[in-house]
Write a protein that holds these residues in place. Structure first.
Motif: not given
Length: 263
Positions: A147-168
Motif C-alpha cells: 500500500l505504498s501508493d496509498k500512504a496519503h489516503a484517508f480510510p474512507e478512500k480505502l477498501s476494507g481489505g486495504q484498511q485491514q492491511r493498514v491495520a496490520i
C-alpha cells in the motif's frame, strides 16, 4: 504450572489455566497453551467458543478471573508478591502490551488520519521515535503490505481489505514479539479476503510468532504449525494441521469440520 525460564524451549507466550466469565456465562474454562518463538497457531471453532476472548486475555484487554498469562517468562497484567497476584495499572501494562500486536475484525483506523499517519502515530507516542523515523518506518511497512501508493489516503478512500492491511502495518510498527489476529478477514467481502491472508502468509514465512483466530480452514491448514479447536470455552483438541483436518480424534471436532467444509 509455572513459566519456563531460559533455554531455547522456553515459550514466547504461556497461558496457564485461564478462566473468564461475564455474569453467569463462563466463556473460558481453564485454557492452557504454550506458544514457541516463531510458531504459528491457528485457533478454530464455532462462534461463542471463546476464541476471541482468549486473544483478548492474552494481551489483557480482558482480565481473567483465574489463571495467568506470561510473555517471555514474565507475567502479563499482574505482579506476584509472596504467592499473591495483584493486577498492575494500565500504565505499567503498556510496555508489555506493546510487544503484542493485535489485529481486530474491525479495522479501528483513525478516520481523520491518513494511512501513513495511522501507522506512524503509536511509534511516536509509545516508542518515542521522531516524526521522521516513524514516517520512514510507516512507509516501509505500507510497502510491505502493498500500500505504498496509498500512504496519503484517508480510510474512507480505502477498501476494507486495504484498511485491514493498514491495520496490520500499524500493529507491526510497534515491532511486536507476537501478533494476534482476531478473525482479521471476517468483516471483508469475499473478493478482498485473499489480499489480507497473503500479508499474513508473508509474516508467517518470515518467522513471526502468531496466534490466528480464523474461519478460513484452508488458510489454517496451509499456514499453521499447530491448530487448536475450541468449543464451549475449552481446547477440545490440538495438533498439527494434517492431523486436525484429516484425522481429528474428537467427535466434536469432526462434526464442526463436516459442517464448515460442506458450506
Amino acid at each position: 504450572m509455572t513459566p519456563a525460564t531460559g533455554g531455547a524451549a522456553a515459550p514466547m507466550v504461556r497461558v496457564v489455566d485461564v478462566h473468564k466469565q461475564y455474569g453467569d456465562h463462563e466463556v473460558l474454562r481453564g485454557v492452557s497453551v504454550d506458544v514457541r518463538m516463531g510458531e504459528k497457531i491457528a485457533i478454530i471453532g464455532p462462534s461463542g467458543a471463546g476464541k476471541s476472548t482468549l486473544l483478548r486475555c492474552i494481551n489483557y484487554l480482558e482480565r481473567p478471573q483465574r489463571g495467568h498469562v506470561y510473555l517471555e517468562g514474565a507475567l502479563v497484567g499482574e505482579r506476584e508478591e509472596r504467592g499473591h497476584y495483584e493486577p498492575i495499572s494500565e500504565h505499567d501494562l503498556a510496555p508489555t502490551r506493546a510487544k503484542m500486536g493485535m489485529v481486530f475484525q474491525r479495522f479501528n483506523l483513525f478516520p481523520h488520519l491518513t494511512a501513513l499517519q495511522n501507522v506512524a502515530i503509536s511509534p511516536c507516542r509509545v516508542l518515542g521515535l521522531s516524526s521522521a523515523e516513524a514516517d520512514s518506518r510507516a512507509l516501509e511497512l505500507l510497502e510491505k503490505v502493498g500500500l505504498s501508493d496509498k500512504a496519503h489516503a484517508f480510510p474512507e478512500k480505502l477498501s476494507g481489505g486495504q484498511q485491514q492491511r493498514v491495520a496490520i502495518a500499524r500493529a507491526l510498527a510497534m515491532r511486536p514479539k507476537v501478533m494476534l489476529f482476531d478473525e482479521a478477514t471476517s468483516a471483508l467481502d469475499p473478493e478482498l479476503i485473499g489480499e489480507v491472508l497473503q500479508v499474513i502468509r508473508t509474516l508467517a514465512g518470515e518467522g513471526m510468532t502468531m496466534l490466528i483466530v480464523t474461519h478460513e480452514m484452508q488458510f489454517a491448514e496451509d499456514v499453521a504449525d499447530r491448530v487448536l479447536f475450541m468449543d464451549h470455552g475449552v481446547i477440545v483438541e490440538e495438533g498439527e494441521p494434517h492431523v486436525i483436518f484429516k484425522a481429528p480424534r474428537h467427535e466434536r471436532t469432526r462434526a464442526f469440520l463436516r459442517a464448515v467444509l460442506q458450506r
